[in-house]
Design a protein around this motif. Structure first.
Motif, PDB file in Angstrom:
ATOM      1  N   ASP A   1       7.990  -2.695  14.017  1.00  0.00           N
ATOM      2  CA  ASP A   1       8.409  -3.025  15.510  1.00  0.00           C
ATOM      3  C   ASP A   1       9.452  -3.761  15.584  1.00  0.00           C
ATOM      4  N   GLY A   2      10.192  -3.727  14.731  1.00  0.00           N
ATOM      5  CA  GLY A   2      10.946  -4.219  14.769  1.00  0.00           C
ATOM      6  C   GLY A   2      10.904  -5.956  13.715  1.00  0.00           C
ATOM      7  N   GLY A   3       9.835  -6.987  13.741  1.00  0.00           N
ATOM      8  CA  GLY A   3       9.197  -7.764  12.972  1.00  0.00           C
ATOM      9  C   GLY A   3       8.730  -7.842  11.886  1.00  0.00           C
ATOM     10  N   PRO A   4       8.965  -9.072  11.049  1.00  0.00           N
ATOM     11  CA  PRO A   4       8.701  -8.502   9.404  1.00  0.00           C
ATOM     12  C   PRO A   4       7.070  -9.134   9.000  1.00  0.00           C
ATOM     13  N   VAL A   5       6.686  -8.229   8.712  1.00  0.00           N
ATOM     14  CA  VAL A   5       4.796  -7.883   8.219  1.00  0.00           C
ATOM     15  C   VAL A   5       5.257  -8.121   6.677  1.00  0.00           C
ATOM     16  N   VAL A   6       4.197  -9.437   6.055  1.00  0.00           N
ATOM     17  CA  VAL A   6       3.635  -9.538   4.839  1.00  0.00           C
ATOM     18  C   VAL A   6       1.826  -9.666   4.289  1.00  0.00           C
ATOM     19  N   VAL A   7       2.037  -8.202   4.245  1.00  0.00           N
ATOM     20  CA  VAL A   7       0.101  -8.164   3.311  1.00  0.00           C
ATOM     21  C   VAL A   7       0.489  -8.707   1.578  1.00  0.00           C
ATOM     22  N   ALA A   8      -0.565  -9.493   1.845  1.00  0.00           N
ATOM     23  CA  ALA A   8      -1.345  -9.648   0.419  1.00  0.00           C
ATOM     24  C   ALA A   8      -1.594  -8.710  -0.294  1.00  0.00           C
ATOM     25  N   LYS A   9      -0.840  -8.813  -1.798  1.00  0.00           N
ATOM     26  CA  LYS A   9      -0.902  -7.903  -2.950  1.00  0.00           C
ATOM     27  C   LYS A   9      -2.757  -7.272  -2.948  1.00  0.00           C
ATOM     28  N   GLU A  10      -2.933  -7.984  -2.727  1.00  0.00           N
ATOM     29  CA  GLU A  10      -4.475  -7.771  -2.812  1.00  0.00           C
ATOM     30  C   GLU A  10      -5.497  -6.895  -2.183  1.00  0.00           C
ATOM     31  N   ARG A  11      -4.151  -6.587  -0.400  1.00  0.00           N
ATOM     32  CA  ARG A  11      -4.770  -6.053   0.224  1.00  0.00           C
ATOM     33  C   ARG A  11      -3.562  -5.109   1.539  1.00  0.00           C
ATOM     34  N   VAL A  12      -2.953  -4.424   0.021  1.00  0.00           N
ATOM     35  CA  VAL A  12      -2.124  -3.639   0.418  1.00  0.00           C
ATOM     36  C   VAL A  12      -2.542  -2.409   0.195  1.00  0.00           C
ATOM     37  N   GLU A  13      -3.877  -2.019  -1.009  1.00  0.00           N
ATOM     38  CA  GLU A  13      -4.176  -0.632  -1.577  1.00  0.00           C
ATOM     39  C   GLU A  13      -5.191  -0.590   0.329  1.00  0.00           C
ATOM     40  N   ARG A  14      -5.835  -1.767   0.680  1.00  0.00           N
ATOM     41  CA  ARG A  14      -6.294  -0.805   2.296  1.00  0.00           C
ATOM     42  C   ARG A  14      -5.566  -0.630   3.287  1.00  0.00           C
ATOM     43  N   GLU A  15      -4.390  -1.717   3.512  1.00  0.00           N
ATOM     44  CA  GLU A  15      -3.645  -1.591   4.762  1.00  0.00           C
ATOM     45  C   GLU A  15      -2.441  -1.095   4.957  1.00  0.00           C
ATOM     46  N   VAL A  16      -2.155  -0.791   3.633  1.00  0.00           N
ATOM     47  CA  VAL A  16      -1.380  -0.090   3.985  1.00  0.00           C
ATOM     48  C   VAL A  16      -1.408   1.948   3.314  1.00  0.00           C
ATOM     49  N   ARG A  17      -0.456   2.211   4.326  1.00  0.00           N
ATOM     50  CA  ARG A  17      -0.637   3.476   3.719  1.00  0.00           C
ATOM     51  C   ARG A  17       0.845   4.824   3.657  1.00  0.00           C
ATOM     52  N   HIS A  18       1.181   5.622   3.395  1.00  0.00           N
ATOM     53  CA  HIS A  18       2.625   6.687   3.729  1.00  0.00           C
ATOM     54  C   HIS A  18       1.915   7.076   5.195  1.00  0.00           C
ATOM     55  N   ALA A  19       3.373   6.968   5.883  1.00  0.00           N
ATOM     56  CA  ALA A  19       3.271   7.759   7.124  1.00  0.00           C
ATOM     57  C   ALA A  19       4.341   8.574   7.145  1.00  0.00           C
ATOM     58  N   TRP A  20       4.970   9.151   6.639  1.00  0.00           N
ATOM     59  CA  TRP A  20       5.369  10.420   6.698  1.00  0.00           C
ATOM     60  C   TRP A  20       5.389  11.110   7.507  1.00  0.00           C
ATOM     61  N   ALA A  21       3.510  11.659   7.073  1.00  0.00           N
ATOM     62  CA  ALA A  21       2.251  12.444   7.444  1.00  0.00           C
ATOM     63  C   ALA A  21       1.101  11.553   8.042  1.00  0.00           C
ATOM     64  N   LEU A  22       0.448  11.734   8.907  1.00  0.00           N
ATOM     65  CA  LEU A  22       0.044  10.860  10.184  1.00  0.00           C
ATOM     66  C   LEU A  22      -1.630  12.083  10.528  1.00  0.00           C
ATOM     67  N   THR A  23      -3.015  11.325  10.305  1.00  0.00           N
ATOM     68  CA  THR A  23      -3.697  11.840  11.248  1.00  0.00           C
ATOM     69  C   THR A  23      -3.462  12.103  12.637  1.00  0.00           C
ATOM     70  N   ALA A  24      -3.598  12.600  13.631  1.00  0.00           N
ATOM     71  CA  ALA A  24      -3.695  12.813  14.827  1.00  0.00           C
ATOM     72  C   ALA A  24      -4.844  11.002  16.143  1.00  0.00           C
ATOM     73  N   HIS A  25      -5.788  10.676  15.033  1.00  0.00           N
ATOM     74  CA  HIS A  25      -6.124   9.732  15.242  1.00  0.00           C
ATOM     75  C   HIS A  25      -5.140   8.500  15.308  1.00  0.00           C
ATOM     76  N   GLN A  26      -4.428   8.482  14.113  1.00  0.00           N
ATOM     77  CA  GLN A  26      -3.608   7.516  13.705  1.00  0.00           C
ATOM     78  C   GLN A  26      -2.751   7.370  14.792  1.00  0.00           C
ATOM     79  N   ALA A  27      -2.107   8.633  15.306  1.00  0.00           N
ATOM     80  CA  ALA A  27      -0.359   9.248  15.765  1.00  0.00           C
ATOM     81  C   ALA A  27      -1.039   9.130  17.662  1.00  0.00           C
TER      82      ALA A  27
END
Length: 759
Positions: free
Chosen positions: A659-685
Motif C-alpha cells: 500500500d505504498g509503504g515499506p514493511v519489513v518482515v523478520a526472517k523467522e516470520r516470513v513463512e507464517r506472514e508472507v504468501r505469493h499473491a498472484w492468486a488469492l482465496t475469496a476470503h483473502q480478497a
C-alpha cells in the motif's frame, strides 16, 4: 482463516477504569469548587484559584501560604488569646489573615489584577463572586452551585494530541525459546514450533509442556495426533487416551477450530460428538474438566419456538379442563472459548449503550432542523440514511459497491454539520476509495488502523475515540472481537453506522456480526436502491438473489472459459493473466487478480502461484522462496491480508512495499506472514477490488462452493471478469441452493432482552 484480532477485555477494562477515574475526578472537582480550601470557605478557595490563574509566580506563593495555613501557622501567635476565642471566631480570624496576605502579595505585583482576565468557566465565576461579596454586591448564583455530574465516558472537545497506544511486544525471550526448543527435541517435535509455543504459553512454556505435553495443541497448526506423539515421547507408559489433560486439551482445540470456522460457541452435543471422534473415552468428563479449569465457558440460551405449549402431565391429572399449563422455554446449552464469549457479550452491551445513549437536543450538536436540511439536499436512499442517523444511535445500511456512495455522502454531510466523523473500511484499498468518495482523506481509515491508534482521531485518557459519528464500511467483515473493541471505544452519545454488502462472505474470524444485527431488527435498516452498473453488476445482482443469469457483455466485460481438468485450468489462467487480458482489455498483469476456492488442491493458490511466478517473475526464490518483484500477500494477523511486492531481503528480513509503504518482515516470520499473491482465496480478497479478476473453479471444488463465495469472488472485478469453469452444473447449483454455511453465535440472543425490536 481465523481473525486473531485484539482481545475485547482490554478495552472493557480500560473503559471501567476510566469511568471510575471520571467519577472520582468529578467528586474531587465538586469538593474543590463547593467545599473550598482546607480553611473551609469557598471565598478563600476562589482567591487561590484566581491567583494561580493570574500569575504563575503568584500561584506558587499562594500554594505555599495555603499549605502553611493548613498546617497551623495561622493558628500560631498568642496562644492565650486564641484560647479565649470561640472556634468560629478563631477560624474567621485565620481566614482574614490569609486573605490579607494574599492581597498584599497581589499588590506587590506590577499593575492590578483584573478579575477573570485569564480565567474562564467555574474559576472566572468564583473570582467574580468573591469580588462581588467584597464590594457588597450580589454574587453570581451559579458560582457556588453544584456542578453537573460528568457523563459516563465524555468525548473530548478536540483531539489536538490524540493518545496513541504503544504497540505491544509479544516476542518471547531467547531463554524461553531455547528452553522450549530443548523440550521439543526430547519429544521429537520440530524446532520451528519453539518460538510460537513460547509466545502462546508464556515465559514458563517449557515447564508447562513438561507438565502437560498436550498444551502443544495450543500452537496454531498442531493437530491432536501430533500432540499425542509428542506426549508419548515425553511421558512414555504414563501416556494414556483417557488422560484428563488430553481430554481437556482436545476440547479446547476443537473450540479453537470452531472459531476458525466462524463459530463463537458450539452446541454441547456437537462438541461431545466431535470429542468421541477424536478418541476421547469420556467426552462429558473432558468438557467438564475444561469448564472447571476455566478453559471454556458454558451458556444456556433460551430458544424461540413457534410450537404450541406442551401440557404438563400433572395438569391433566389435576383436571385443569384442558387448560394449557405454563412451561419453561426450551434452552440450548453452548460451550465456547472465553475470548469469544466475552467479546460477544461485550459487543451486545456496547450496542445497547450506543442505541440508548443518543443525547437529546441540548445545543451541543446539530438539531433536527439541521439534519433535515442536509437530508433535503440528498435524495433516495441517501436521504433515508441521513434521516435515520439523525434520530438513532445505531443504523444499518445494506448495498453493493455502488451503494458505498451513500455512507460517503453521510460522512460529508455530518462533517459539514460540525460533527467529528470517521469512516473505516476493511482494507487499505477500501480506505483509498473512501477517501476519494468523501474528499476527506483525514477521516478515512482502516478498521485495523483505527483500533491500533495508527490512524484516525486516537483515544482520550478513558480509551474512547474523539468522535460523534463512526461509519464502518465492509461491516460483514467484522468479527466479534474487532466489533466489540470498536463499539466499546465509542463515547456515550456517539452514533454508529454499519454499512456493507450482505451478499459477501462473513468475517474470517468468529462471528457474523452484521448478519446477526440484521436478523435482530434492533435498529433502523436502510436498504440501498442503487444497483451496481454494467454486465458485472447485473451478474452479481442476480447471484445475490440466487440466480446465475447470462448477461450481455459487448465489451467482453464477462468471459466464460470452460476447462476439462486442473492442468488445463492452470494453463488457461496463466494465459489470461499474462496475455489475453492485457491485450484484449488493456489491463496489465499486475492489476489482474486470480481468485480460487482454496490454498491446496491441483488448482489451489499454491499451484497457481507457482505457475504464475514462473511466467511473470521467474527466479530461484533465494529469499525464503521469494524474489524481488514477486507479488505477495502480507498477513500480519489471521484475516488481515495486505497485497504487496517484494523489494529486497537483507539481515533485517524481507522488505516489502505494501500500500505504498515499506514493511519489513523478520526472517523467522516470513513463512507464517508472507504468501505469493498472484492468486488469492475469496476470503483473502474480500474488501479489495481490481480492474480485472480471473476466478478459477476447478472440478474438485464444485461441492465446496456457496452463493456468498461466488458472489464475493465475481464482485472483486471492476472492468473485466474471466471465469475459468470446470465445475459444470455445480456452479448454478451452488448459487441457487447453498446460501450460507451457518455459524453458531449468541449475539441475537444477547441482544433480545436488552434493546427493543425495531419493526
Amino acid at each position: 482463516m481465523a481473525e486473531g484480532g485484539e482481545g475485547a477485555t482490554g478495552d472493557g477494562a480500560a473503559e471501567s477504569t476510566g469511568e471510575n477515574a471520571a467519577d472520582v475526578t468529578t467528586e474531587s472537582a465538586a469538593g474543590g469548587a463547593v467545599g473550598g480550601s482546607a480553611d473551609g470557605t469557598a471565598e478563600d478557595a476562589a482567591d487561590g484559584i484566581a491567583a494561580s490563574g493570574a500569575d504563575d509566580d503568584l500561584a506558587q506563593d499562594d500554594l505555599a501560604v495555603g499549605g502553611e495555613g493548613a498546617t497551623g501557622e495561622g493558628a500560631s501567635g498568642d496562644a492565650a488569646a486564641k484560647a479565649e476565642l470561640s472556634e468560629a471566631e478563631a477560624e474567621i480570624a485565620a481566614q482574614r489573615e490569609l486573605r490579607e496576605r494574599i492581597e498584599q502579595r497581589k499588590a506587590s505585583k506590577e499593575g492590578p489584577i483584573e478579575a477573570g482576565t485569564k480565567l474562564s468557566g467555574t474559576a472566572a465565576d468564583l473570582l467574580a463572586a468573591v469580588r462581588a461579596v467584597e464590594s457588597g454586591e450580589k454574587p453570581l448564583a451559579r458560582a457556588f452551585s453544584e456542578p453537573e455530574p460528568a457523563p459516563r465516558r465524555p468525548a473530548p472537545a478536540a483531539a489536538t494530541e490524540p493518545v496513541r497506544p504503544p504497540r505491544p511486544s509479544a516476542a518471547p525471550s531467547g531463554e524461553s525459546v531455547d528452553a522450549v526448543r530443548a523440550v521439543l527435541a526430547e519429544g521429537g517435535a520440530p524446532d520451528a514450533l519453539a518460538a510460537p509455543a513460547a509466545a502462546v504459553l508464556g515465559e514458563d512454556a517449557a515447564e508447562r509442556l513438561r507438565a502437560d505435553p498436550w498444551q502443544l495443541l495450543r500452537v496454531t497448526g498442531v493437530r491432536p495426533e501430533q500432540a499425542d506423539g509428542f506426549a508419548r515421547a515425553l511421558l512414555g507408559a504414563e501416556c494414556r487416551p483417557d488422560d484428563e489433560r488430553r481430554g481437556r486439551a482436545v476440547t479446547v482445540w476443537l473450540l479453537e477450530q470452531a472459531a476458525v470456522a466462524g463459530h463463537t460457541a458450539l452446541d454441547v452435543a456437537a462438541l461431545t460428538a466431535a470429542l468421541g471422534q477424536r478418541a476421547v473415552p469420556d467426552p462429558d468428563a473432558a468438557v467438564q474438566s475444561a469448564l472447571a479449569e476455566g478453559d471454556a465457558l458454558a451458556f444456556q440460551d433460551a430458544l424461540d419456538t413457534a410450537e404450541a405449549p406442551i401440557r404438563r402431565p400433572d395438569a391433566e391429572a389435576a383436571g385443569d379442563d384442558g387448560a394449557e399449563a405454563e412451561q419453561e422455554r426450551p434452552v440450548r446449552v453452548l460451550i465456547g472459548l472465553e475470548r469469544c464469549a466475552l467479546a460477544e457479550e461485550s459487543l451486545a452491551d456496547g450496542l445497547a449503550r450506543v442505541i440508548n445513549s443518543l443525547p437529546k437536543e441540548d445545543g451541543s450538536g446539530p438539531d433536527a432542523a439541521a439534519w433535515e436540511s442536509v437530508a433535503a439536499e440528498a435524495s433516495g436512499s441517501t436521504a433515508e440514511l441521513i434521516r435515520a442517523v439523525a434520530g438513532h444511535g445505531l443504523v444499518l445500511h445494506s448495498g453493493g459497491e455502488a451503494a458505498r456512495a451513500e455512507p460517503a455522502a453521510l460522512v460529508k454531510a455530518a462533517s459539514a454539520l460540525g460533527l467529528r466523523v470517521c469512516a473505516a473500511a476493511h482494507s487499505a484499498d477500501g480506505r483509498r476509495r473512501l477517501a476519494r468518495a468523501t474528499g476527506l482523506a483525514d477521516a478515512a481509515v482502516t478498521v485495523a488502523g483505527l483500533l491500533s491508534g495508527e490512524q484516525g482521531p486516537g483515544r482520550d485518557a478513558d480509551g474512547a475515540f474523539a468522535l460523534d459519528l463512526l461509519v464502518v464500511l465492509d461491516a460483514p467483515q467484522l468479527d466479534v472481537e474487532s466489533a466489540a473493541m470498536l463499539v466499546e471505544s465509542l463515547p456515550d452519545g456517539a452514533r454508529l453506522v454499519l454499512a456493507g454488502d450482505p451478499g459477501v462472505l462473513w468475517s474470517a474470524g468468529p462471528g457474523r456480526v452484521f448478519a446477526d444485527l440484521v436478523a435482530a431488527r434492533c435498529c433502523p435498516q436502510i436498504v440501498s436502491r442503487t444497483p451496481d452498473p454494467g454486465p458485472i453488476g447485473e451478474l452479481t445482482s442476480g447471484i445475490g438473489i440466487g440466480e446465475l443469469n447470462e448477461v450481455e457483455a459487448p465489451g467482453k466485460e464477462v468471459v466464460l472459459v470452460p476447462v476439462r481438468d486442473a492442468a488445463e485450468a492452470i494453463h488457461r489462467t496463466v494465459q489470461l493473466v499474462a496475455d489475453s487480458v492485457p491485450r484484449a482489455i488493456g489491463v496489465p498483469a499486475e492489476q489482474t487478480q486470480v481468485i480460487t476456492p482454496g490454498h491446496g488442491g491441483a488448482a489451489g493458490t499454491r499451484a497457481l502461484n507457482a505457475a504464475l511466478k514462473e511466467r511473470l517473475n521467474p527466479g530461484p526464490g533465494r529469499f525464503g522462496g521469494f524474489d524481488p518483484g514477486d507479488m505477495v500477500a502480507h498477513v500480519p494477523a489471521p484475516g488481515r491480508t495486505t497485497p504487496g511486492r517484494v523489494v529486497r531481503a537483507d539481515a533485517e528480513g524481507l522488505h516489502l512495499e505494501c500500500d505504498g509503504g515499506p514493511v519489513v518482515v523478520a526472517k523467522e516470520r516470513v513463512e507464517r506472514e508472507v504468501r505469493h499473491a498472484w492468486a488469492l482465496t475469496a476470503h483473502q480478497a474480500a474488501g479489495l477490488r481490481w480492474p480485472a479478476a480471473v476466478v478459477v473453479l476447478p472440478g474438485d471444488a464444485g461441492r465446496s462452493l456457496t452463493r456468498p463465495w461466488v458472489y464475493t469472488a465475481f464482485s472483486r472485478a471492476e472492468r473485466h471478469l474471466s471465469v475459468v469453469q470446470g465445475v459444470e452444473q455445480e456452479l448454478p447449483r451452488a448459487v441457487a441452493e447453498r446460501p450460507w454455511k451457518d455459524r453458531t453465535t449468541r449475539l441475537q440472543t444477547l441482544l433480545r432482552p436488552q434493546v427493543p425490536t425495531t419493526p
